[in-house]
Design a protein around this motif. Structure first.
Motif, PDB file in Angstrom:
ATOM      1  N   TYR A 204       0.879  -1.123  -0.126  1.00  0.00           N
ATOM      2  CA  TYR A 204       0.048   0.099   0.000  1.00  0.00           C
ATOM      3  C   TYR A 204       0.894   1.259   0.021  1.00  0.00           C
ATOM      4  N   CYS A 205       0.505   2.194  -0.810  1.00  0.00           N
ATOM      5  CA  CYS A 205       1.203   3.681  -0.575  1.00  0.00           C
ATOM      6  C   CYS A 205       0.194   4.353   0.252  1.00  0.00           C
ATOM      7  N   ALA A 206       0.978   5.387   1.187  1.00  0.00           N
ATOM      8  CA  ALA A 206      -0.025   6.140   1.876  1.00  0.00           C
ATOM      9  C   ALA A 206       0.497   7.782   1.880  1.00  0.00           C
ATOM     10  N   ALA A 207      -0.216   8.541   2.176  1.00  0.00           N
ATOM     11  CA  ALA A 207       0.221   9.991   2.251  1.00  0.00           C
ATOM     12  C   ALA A 207      -0.220  10.379   3.532  1.00  0.00           C
ATOM     13  N   ASP A 208       0.778  11.515   3.940  1.00  0.00           N
ATOM     14  CA  ASP A 208       0.721  11.865   5.431  1.00  0.00           C
ATOM     15  C   ASP A 208       1.425  13.516   5.406  1.00  0.00           C
ATOM     16  N   ARG A 209       1.027  14.205   6.175  1.00  0.00           N
ATOM     17  CA  ARG A 209       1.613  15.649   6.273  1.00  0.00           C
ATOM     18  C   ARG A 209       2.820  15.605   7.014  1.00  0.00           C
ATOM     19  N   MET A 210       2.900  14.824   7.866  1.00  0.00           N
ATOM     20  CA  MET A 210       4.204  14.861   8.767  1.00  0.00           C
ATOM     21  C   MET A 210       4.994  13.598   8.720  1.00  0.00           C
ATOM     22  N   ILE A 211       6.204  13.717   8.779  1.00  0.00           N
ATOM     23  CA  ILE A 211       7.197  12.412   8.611  1.00  0.00           C
ATOM     24  C   ILE A 211       7.020  11.426   9.759  1.00  0.00           C
ATOM     25  N   SER A 212       6.719  10.421   9.533  1.00  0.00           N
ATOM     26  CA  SER A 212       6.281   9.254  10.154  1.00  0.00           C
ATOM     27  C   SER A 212       6.265   7.823   9.747  1.00  0.00           C
ATOM     28  N   ILE A 213       6.621   6.804  10.644  1.00  0.00           N
ATOM     29  CA  ILE A 213       6.589   5.570   9.872  1.00  0.00           C
ATOM     30  C   ILE A 213       5.377   4.765  10.640  1.00  0.00           C
ATOM     31  N   ARG A 214       4.511   5.549  11.313  1.00  0.00           N
ATOM     32  CA  ARG A 214       3.640   4.963  11.850  1.00  0.00           C
ATOM     33  C   ARG A 214       2.274   4.866  11.118  1.00  0.00           C
ATOM     34  N   GLU A 215       1.785   3.658  11.355  1.00  0.00           N
ATOM     35  CA  GLU A 215       0.583   3.541  10.048  1.00  0.00           C
ATOM     36  C   GLU A 215      -0.676   4.497  10.294  1.00  0.00           C
ATOM     37  N   TYR A 216      -0.824   4.719  11.721  1.00  0.00           N
ATOM     38  CA  TYR A 216      -2.167   5.490  12.147  1.00  0.00           C
ATOM     39  C   TYR A 216      -2.083   6.876  11.928  1.00  0.00           C
ATOM     40  N   ASP A 217      -0.647   7.149  11.679  1.00  0.00           N
ATOM     41  CA  ASP A 217      -0.374   8.994  11.243  1.00  0.00           C
ATOM     42  C   ASP A 217      -0.888   9.279   9.873  1.00  0.00           C
ATOM     43  N   TYR A 218      -0.717   8.053   8.739  1.00  0.00           N
ATOM     44  CA  TYR A 218      -1.137   8.471   7.458  1.00  0.00           C
ATOM     45  C   TYR A 218      -2.545   8.526   7.239  1.00  0.00           C
ATOM     46  N   ASP A 219      -3.143   9.551   6.523  1.00  0.00           N
ATOM     47  CA  ASP A 219      -4.329   9.834   6.413  1.00  0.00           C
ATOM     48  C   ASP A 219      -5.021   9.447   5.272  1.00  0.00           C
ATOM     49  N   TYR A 220      -4.298   9.229   4.146  1.00  0.00           N
ATOM     50  CA  TYR A 220      -4.778   8.754   3.079  1.00  0.00           C
ATOM     51  C   TYR A 220      -3.905   7.523   2.527  1.00  0.00           C
ATOM     52  N   TRP A 221      -4.794   6.567   1.942  1.00  0.00           N
ATOM     53  CA  TRP A 221      -4.297   5.084   1.443  1.00  0.00           C
ATOM     54  C   TRP A 221      -4.890   4.633   0.238  1.00  0.00           C
ATOM     55  N   GLY A 222      -3.996   3.954  -0.581  1.00  0.00           N
ATOM     56  CA  GLY A 222      -4.458   3.222  -1.734  1.00  0.00           C
ATOM     57  C   GLY A 222      -5.153   2.010  -1.539  1.00  0.00           C
ATOM     58  N   GLN A 223      -5.439   1.304  -2.664  1.00  0.00           N
ATOM     59  CA  GLN A 223      -6.119   0.069  -2.228  1.00  0.00           C
ATOM     60  C   GLN A 223      -5.362  -1.020  -2.396  1.00  0.00           C
ATOM     61  N   GLY A 224      -4.073  -0.737  -2.540  1.00  0.00           N
ATOM     62  CA  GLY A 224      -3.043  -1.933  -2.486  1.00  0.00           C
ATOM     63  C   GLY A 224      -2.804  -2.664  -3.686  1.00  0.00           C
ATOM     64  N   THR A 225      -1.511  -3.336  -3.806  1.00  0.00           N
ATOM     65  CA  THR A 225      -1.343  -4.022  -5.041  1.00  0.00           C
ATOM     66  C   THR A 225      -0.605  -5.358  -4.350  1.00  0.00           C
ATOM     67  N   GLN A 226      -0.917  -6.336  -5.009  1.00  0.00           N
ATOM     68  CA  GLN A 226      -0.315  -7.884  -4.621  1.00  0.00           C
ATOM     69  C   GLN A 226       1.047  -7.983  -5.112  1.00  0.00           C
ATOM     70  N   VAL A 227       2.105  -8.459  -4.337  1.00  0.00           N
ATOM     71  CA  VAL A 227       3.426  -8.505  -4.625  1.00  0.00           C
ATOM     72  C   VAL A 227       3.462 -10.073  -4.089  1.00  0.00           C
ATOM     73  N   THR A 228       3.721 -11.171  -5.016  1.00  0.00           N
ATOM     74  CA  THR A 228       3.794 -12.551  -4.705  1.00  0.00           C
ATOM     75  C   THR A 228       5.416 -12.990  -5.169  1.00  0.00           C
ATOM     76  N   VAL A 229       6.115 -13.648  -4.285  1.00  0.00           N
ATOM     77  CA  VAL A 229       7.690 -13.869  -4.666  1.00  0.00           C
ATOM     78  C   VAL A 229       7.554 -15.306  -4.315  1.00  0.00           C
ATOM     79  N   SER A 230       7.761 -16.023  -5.615  1.00  0.00           N
ATOM     80  CA  SER A 230       7.963 -17.623  -5.481  1.00  0.00           C
ATOM     81  C   SER A 230       9.352 -18.042  -5.231  1.00  0.00           C
ATOM     82  N   SER A 231       9.490 -19.130  -4.449  1.00  0.00           N
ATOM     83  CA  SER A 231      10.900 -19.727  -4.152  1.00  0.00           C
ATOM     84  C   SER A 231      11.149 -20.518  -5.123  1.00  0.00           C
TER      85      SER A 231
END
Length: 122
Positions: free
Chosen positions: A95-122
């Motif tokens: 997921y990408c997310a946008a925030d007005r302040m520098i943070s690594i905390r999920e709950y600080d981010y106000d806007y979120w995308g819908q997500g994109t799946q990444v699958t890595v096979s062994s």
């Protein structure tokens, strides 16, 4: 309001690479800190990387340092995550997310995308 749309996910073999993109709406994109998060099956969503509004400051979680690179193009209202040397444990919805302040905390981010799946096979 900021709307975010991710793209670029897919299936890749271990050791391979993918580049995720996140397109943002709005005229103030450069004022937002942008972050990438991921959520693996059965796990909580976790921080991956973030970049300041100017692009001059980046920060990564330890598990991706040296393999992933976050960047942005403010002229294109876009942020990217270049992922190299992928491992099966990188499999997740990203997921990408946008925030007005520098943070690594999920709950600080106000806007979120819908997500994109990444699958890595062994």
């Amino acid at each position: 309001q900021v709307q975010l749309v991710e793209s670029g996910g897919g299936l890749v073999q271990a050791g391979g690479s993918l580049r995720l993109s996140c397109a943002a709406s709005g005229r103030t994109f450069s004022s937002y800190v942008m972050g990438w998060f991921r959520q693996a099956p059965g796990k909580e969503r976790e921080f991956v990387a973030r970049i300041s509004g100017s692009g001059g400051s980046t920060y990564y979680t330890n598990s991706v340092k040296g393999r992933f690179t976050i960047s942005r193009d403010n002229a294109k209202n876009s942020v990217y995550l270049q992922m190299n040397s992928l491992k099966p444990e990188d499999t997740a919805v990203y997921y990408c997310a946008a925030d007005r302040m520098i943070s690594i905390r999920e709950y600080d981010y106000d806007y979120w995308g819908q997500g994109t799946q990444v699958t890595v096979s062994s």
